[in-house]
Design a protein around this motif. Structure first.
Motif, short mmCIF file in Angstrom:
data_model
loop_
_atom_site.label_atom_id
_atom_site.label_comp_id
_atom_site.label_asym_id
_atom_site.label_seq_id
_atom_site.Cartn_x
_atom_site.Cartn_y
_atom_site.Cartn_z
N ILE A 337 6.31 13.17 -10.56
CA ILE A 337 7.48 12.30 -10.43
C ILE A 337 8.31 12.63 -9.18
N GLY A 338 8.53 13.91 -8.95
CA GLY A 338 9.32 14.30 -7.78
C GLY A 338 8.62 13.92 -6.48
N GLU A 339 7.33 14.11 -6.45
CA GLU A 339 6.56 13.76 -5.25
C GLU A 339 6.62 12.25 -5.00
N LEU A 340 6.47 11.48 -6.08
CA LEU A 340 6.52 10.01 -5.92
C LEU A 340 7.91 9.55 -5.49
N HIS A 341 8.92 10.28 -5.94
CA HIS A 341 10.28 9.92 -5.54
C HIS A 341 10.44 10.10 -4.03
N CYS A 342 9.85 11.17 -3.49
CA CYS A 342 9.87 11.38 -2.02
C CYS A 342 9.21 10.18 -1.33
N ARG A 343 8.10 9.74 -1.90
CA ARG A 343 7.38 8.62 -1.28
C ARG A 343 8.22 7.35 -1.31
N GLU A 344 8.74 7.02 -2.49
CA GLU A 344 9.49 5.76 -2.65
C GLU A 344 10.75 5.73 -1.80
N LEU A 345 11.39 6.88 -1.73
CA LEU A 345 12.68 6.95 -1.06
C LEU A 345 12.56 6.98 0.47
N PHE A 346 11.65 7.81 0.95
CA PHE A 346 11.64 8.08 2.39
C PHE A 346 10.64 7.22 3.18
N THR A 347 9.54 6.80 2.55
CA THR A 347 8.54 6.05 3.31
C THR A 347 9.11 4.78 3.96
N PRO A 348 9.85 3.94 3.23
CA PRO A 348 10.38 2.73 3.88
C PRO A 348 11.27 3.06 5.08
N LEU A 349 12.04 4.14 4.96
CA LEU A 349 12.93 4.52 6.06
C LEU A 349 12.12 4.99 7.26
N GLN A 352 10.53 1.91 8.80
CA GLN A 352 11.49 1.03 9.46
C GLN A 352 12.00 1.62 10.77
N TYR A 353 12.29 2.90 10.74
CA TYR A 353 12.90 3.52 11.93
C TYR A 353 11.88 4.25 12.81
N LYS A 354 10.61 4.00 12.48
CA LYS A 354 9.52 4.42 13.37
C LYS A 354 9.53 5.91 13.73
N VAL A 355 9.50 6.74 12.71
CA VAL A 355 9.33 8.16 13.04
C VAL A 355 7.92 8.36 13.60
N ASP A 356 7.79 9.32 14.49
CA ASP A 356 6.50 9.52 15.18
C ASP A 356 5.56 10.39 14.38
N LEU A 357 6.11 11.24 13.51
CA LEU A 357 5.26 12.24 12.89
C LEU A 357 6.01 12.87 11.71
N PRO A 370 -3.97 10.23 9.86
CA PRO A 370 -3.44 9.24 10.81
C PRO A 370 -2.67 8.15 10.07
N PRO A 371 -1.92 7.34 10.82
CA PRO A 371 -1.14 6.28 10.17
C PRO A 371 -2.05 5.32 9.40
N VAL A 372 -1.57 4.84 8.28
CA VAL A 372 -2.27 3.81 7.50
C VAL A 372 -1.31 2.64 7.38
N LYS A 373 -1.61 1.56 8.12
CA LYS A 373 -0.66 0.46 8.21
C LYS A 373 -0.34 -0.12 6.83
N GLY A 374 0.93 -0.33 6.59
CA GLY A 374 1.35 -0.87 5.31
C GLY A 374 1.64 0.22 4.28
N LYS A 375 1.10 1.41 4.51
CA LYS A 375 1.39 2.54 3.60
C LYS A 375 2.35 3.50 4.30
N HIS A 376 1.80 4.26 5.21
CA HIS A 376 2.67 5.09 6.04
C HIS A 376 2.27 4.80 7.49
N ASN A 377 3.18 4.20 8.22
CA ASN A 377 2.88 3.81 9.61
C ASN A 377 2.98 4.99 10.56
N TYR A 378 3.16 6.15 10.03
CA TYR A 378 3.32 7.38 10.83
C TYR A 378 2.24 8.37 10.39
N PRO A 379 1.80 9.22 11.31
CA PRO A 379 0.83 10.26 10.91
C PRO A 379 1.50 11.33 10.05
N ILE A 380 0.73 11.91 9.15
CA ILE A 380 1.22 13.00 8.30
C ILE A 380 0.30 14.19 8.51
#
Ligand SMILES: [Fe+2]
Length: 421
Positions: A337-349, A352-357, A370-380
């Protein structure tokens, strides 16, 4: 708190010798199994102790429990921290040469900080990108009564040097460790993989501890090895992982670090704007194991609101590279649950604001995603650990044209890399 003097003497003798990896291993194991502290304290797992209430064992002379360790987030400031075994008045002597012409102590509300063992001296008004020399000093306070303060022995650290951060630096580099989980010999091993390549600071990306029961764990399992290996000369920057906030001493642990902006913060390092998030616990706050004493959900929501202001800032908009460091990654977790909360909360931000990494740990499975468009547009990029064979060292280098991450496994082999241009 209980102490035992014979064992104490043994450990003190060993600590005075030059450490070897075997000796470190022995001490780590001794500390973990028998509860023997770095300064020879014997502690009982589960005992209560406030940071300023730990007393030395019989026969102890005034001594440092750690080398000084540097914590800094600003180009003109360095926080020098150390811990002594006896209460003292402490200061730092420093200068731009080995002639230490300046002396600074800490003042709070019109009183000079004193009668404490956990020391923090802020060196301010420094020049960015400049090398300084310094040593720490602690003068024992034997008696502290009104009109009658009796001092004892003054002890000095060796003279160390550091270089202040430079926001304008054209090239920067730093190292990242994560998920050490109390295996303190990992610090020496992983930093050693960098060989003699220059670096500016070390970022500790959470779960450096398993959990925290008492002060000696705070010291022995992280501060002491880090201060011996690099942190007396290279600043360390720390963000907590979910394990670092567990145990009865987790709340006191923060008092050994300097977080002038709080446990989540930003800093500018040359061309890189860094956002550091404290991702909290990984299970739901209501999980029975937390006993109603965790509010990670609220803490993360607060950080998400704060992030909106960060993303609107000129510093963020102007920075050539925007990097987020957070212990729990937004993706590639097991889905608690905590991990998913990180995803739900921070991924859209982040999208949207195009973090590089985004650079994380937590999963104990290293990987470059690498980035996966529509999921996380930034590399992890996720670092591994803590078991031998799974540990990693990340090396970051950046100039105004590119930011490059190289990930080494604990045999020194490159197991991942990513370049942002
Ligand atoms: Fe973790």
């Amino acid at each position: 708190m209980a102490y035992e003097s014979a064992a104490q003497k043994t450990i003190l003798v060993m600590e005075n010798q030059k450490p070897t990896s075997n000796r470190r291993k022995f001490l780590t194991n001794a500390a973990k199994i028998a509860g023997v502290g770095a300064a020879g304290f014997i502690y009982i797992k589960g005992c209560d102790s406030e940071p300023s209430e730990v007393e030395p064992g019989p026969g102890n002379t005034h001594a440092f429990l750690t080398n000084p360790y540097l914590l800094t987030l600003e180009p003109e400031k360095v926080y020098v921290r150390w811990i002594s075994n006896l209460k003292s008045y402490s200061w730092v002597e420093f200068g731009e040469s080995e002639n230490l012409v300046h002396k600074t102590h800490a003042v709070t509300n019109g009183l000079v900080n004193a009668n404490t063992r956990i020391h923090e001296i802020e060196l301010s008004d420094l020049k960015p990108g400049t090398t300084y020399y310094y040593r720490a000093a602690s003068k024992q306070i034997i008696q502290f009564q009104p009109y009658n303060v009796v001092y004892g022995e003054t002890i000095y650290s060796k003279v160390f040097q550091f270089k202040t951060m430079d926001e304008q630096a054209k090239e920067v580099s730093w190292l990242i460790l994560n998920d050490i989980h109390d295996v303190r010999e990992s610090y020496e091993h992983l930093i050693g993989l960098n060989k003699n390549e220059p670096y500016d600071h070390v970022f500790l990306n959470g779960d450096m501890y398993d959990d925290l029961e008492n002060e000696m764990q705070v010291i022995d399992l992280m501060l002491k090895p880090c201060a011996e290996i690099f942190a007396a000369q290279k600043p360390m920057i720390f963000v907590r992982g979910n394990h670092d906030i567990r145990g009865q001493y987790a709340r006191e642990m923060l008092s050994y670090f300097s977080f002038p902006k709080g446990p989540y913060f930003t800093y500018q390092h040359g061309p890189v704007f860094v956002i550091v998030l404290d991702t909290g616990e990984d299970k739901e706050d209501a999980a029975a194991v937390y006993a109603g004493l965790v509010d990670s959900e609220g803490f993360r929501k607060k950080q998400a609101m704060w992030l909106e202001t960060v993303f609107q800032s000129d510093a963020y908009k102007k920075a050539p590279f925007k990097v987020v460091k957070m212990h729990i990654p937004t993706h590639y977790t097991t889905g608690s649950i905590g991990e998913l909360h990180c995803r739900e909360l921070f991924t859209p931000l982040f999208n949207q604001y195009k973090v590089d990494l985004v650079i994380s740990g937590h999963t104990h499975v290293y990987g470059v995603h690498p980035p996966v468009k529509g999921k996380h547009n930034y590399p992890i990029i996720i670092g591994g650990g803590p078991a031998p064979g799974t540990r990693t060292l990340m090396k970051i280098k950046a100039n105004s044209q590119q930011l490059h991450v190289q990930m080494l496994d604990d045999a020194g082999k490159e197991v991942g890399s990513y370049t942002v241009t």
